[in-house]
Scaffold this motif. Structure first.
Motif, PDB file in Angstrom:
ATOM      1  N   ILE A 132      54.508  -2.787  36.679  1.00 28.63           N
ATOM      2  CA  ILE A 132      54.444  -1.533  35.934  1.00 28.63           C
ATOM      3  C   ILE A 132      55.090  -0.434  36.775  1.00 28.63           C
ATOM      4  O   ILE A 132      54.733  -0.253  37.934  1.00 28.63           O
ATOM      5  CB  ILE A 132      52.989  -1.153  35.624  1.00 28.63           C
ATOM      6  CG1 ILE A 132      52.293  -2.271  34.834  1.00 28.63           C
ATOM      7  CG2 ILE A 132      52.927   0.171  34.860  1.00 28.63           C
ATOM      8  CD1 ILE A 132      50.785  -2.068  34.701  1.00 28.63           C
ATOM      9  N   GLY A 133      56.029   0.291  36.181  1.00 30.53           N
ATOM     10  CA  GLY A 133      56.663   1.410  36.864  1.00 30.53           C
ATOM     11  C   GLY A 133      56.003   2.717  36.492  1.00 30.53           C
ATOM     12  O   GLY A 133      55.518   2.881  35.371  1.00 30.53           O
ATOM     13  N   VAL A 134      55.966   3.647  37.434  1.00 29.45           N
ATOM     14  CA  VAL A 134      55.489   5.009  37.172  1.00 29.45           C
ATOM     15  C   VAL A 134      56.477   5.979  37.789  1.00 29.45           C
ATOM     16  O   VAL A 134      56.777   5.884  38.984  1.00 29.45           O
ATOM     17  CB  VAL A 134      54.086   5.267  37.767  1.00 29.45           C
ATOM     18  CG1 VAL A 134      53.625   6.691  37.438  1.00 29.45           C
ATOM     19  CG2 VAL A 134      53.072   4.256  37.266  1.00 29.45           C
ATOM     20  N   CYS A 135      57.007   6.893  36.991  1.00 29.51           N
ATOM     21  CA  CYS A 135      57.758   8.038  37.514  1.00 29.51           C
ATOM     22  C   CYS A 135      57.617   9.179  36.521  1.00 29.51           C
ATOM     23  O   CYS A 135      57.287   8.967  35.354  1.00 29.51           O
ATOM     24  CB  CYS A 135      59.215   7.708  37.806  1.00 29.51           C
ATOM     25  SG  CYS A 135      60.250   7.363  36.376  1.00 29.51           S
ATOM     26  N   HIS A 136      57.843  10.386  36.972  1.00 35.12           N
ATOM     27  CA  HIS A 136      57.471  11.560  36.192  1.00 35.12           C
ATOM     28  C   HIS A 136      58.294  11.724  34.917  1.00 35.12           C
ATOM     29  O   HIS A 136      57.748  11.912  33.835  1.00 35.12           O
ATOM     30  CB  HIS A 136      57.599  12.816  37.053  1.00 35.12           C
ATOM     31  CG  HIS A 136      57.124  14.064  36.387  1.00 35.12           C
ATOM     32  ND1 HIS A 136      55.829  14.223  35.947  1.00 35.12           N
ATOM     33  CD2 HIS A 136      57.777  15.221  36.058  1.00 35.12           C
ATOM     34  CE1 HIS A 136      55.692  15.412  35.394  1.00 35.12           C
ATOM     35  NE2 HIS A 136      56.857  16.038  35.442  1.00 35.12           N
TER      36      HIS A 136
END
Length: 225
Positions: A132-136
């Motif tokens: 899972i990727g997270v970036c703003h």
């Protein structure tokens, strides 16, 4: 500068994702209680913009010391890090950041160091659903570009913190996939409800609804499956 951080699978509890918090510390704790968040074994991943507008940005930044809390860098953190005499600092003052300039210079330095130490531009989180990727804000079409990014990849990092291009494309009906991850979670765009691309979610609902969106990894997976 932290750019990307790999996070191992959470074998003890659940992983959750929260939209832009913007200083709303009490609302966050109330929402986590409603979600039956377990502070002993669960993890909470923030999509950035911990600060500004709400009444307790300092308490939100202090969450970075908690073993259950993790946050990527949003554009409001980028403004906090800007030089005091810069145009970005001027924008910060008018975008809810006046509280920061009321802090002592020593306190400003401490808060900047906190963001620098704990907030990468992106996380890749291992889970039973896949990576899972997270970036703003925006994600590169190939997630590995962000995993392998350096400080010289200025345009990529600025897109990651600032751009609304992908969200606008999705609102216009253009769908596309981010390769290299199962899905990516974003904030930044002030949406009235969770908005999805093929494998992207935007969960920044606070400013439009006065509610924080908190989703478990399973809920996020089901939305994009």
């Amino acid at each position: 500068m932290l750019i990307h951080k790999d996070m191992p699978m959470n074998h003890k509890g659940q992983d959750f994702f929260v939209g832009d918090i913007h200083g709303e510390y009490d609302l966050l704790l109330t929402t986590l209680t409603q979600c039956q968040f377990n502070f002993e074994c669960d993890r909470l991943f923030s999509v950035g913009d911990l600060v500004d507008r709400g009444s307790n940005s300092i308490a939100c930044l202090a969450l970075l010391h908690e073993p259950w809390f993790f946050a990527v860098r949003g554009n409001h953190e980028e403004m906090l890090l800007a030089d005091e005499d810069s145009e970005l600092a001027r924008i910060h003052r008018s975008a809810g950041g006046e509280w920061f300039f009321q802090c002592s210079l020593l306190e400003q330095h401490r808060l900047r160091m906190l963001v620098e130490e704990y907030c990468p531009f992106a996380f890749t989180i291992e889970s039973k659903f896949g990576s899972i990727g997270v970036c703003h804000a925006n994600a590169p079409h190939h997630w590995s570009a962000l995993q392998n990014a350096t400080v010289d990849d200025i345009a990529l990092l600025q897109d990651c913190a600032w751009s609304t291009k992908q969200y606008q494309q999705v609102k216009q009906g253009k769908l596309f996939n981010i390769s290299g991850v199962k899905f990516v979670v974003h904030g930044h765009v002030n949406c009235a409800r969770v908005t999805t691309n093929l494998n992207q979610l935007w969960i920044d609902t606070l400013m439009r609804t006065r509610r924080l969106t908190v989703l478990s990894a399973q809920q996020a997976y089901m939305v994009t499956a």
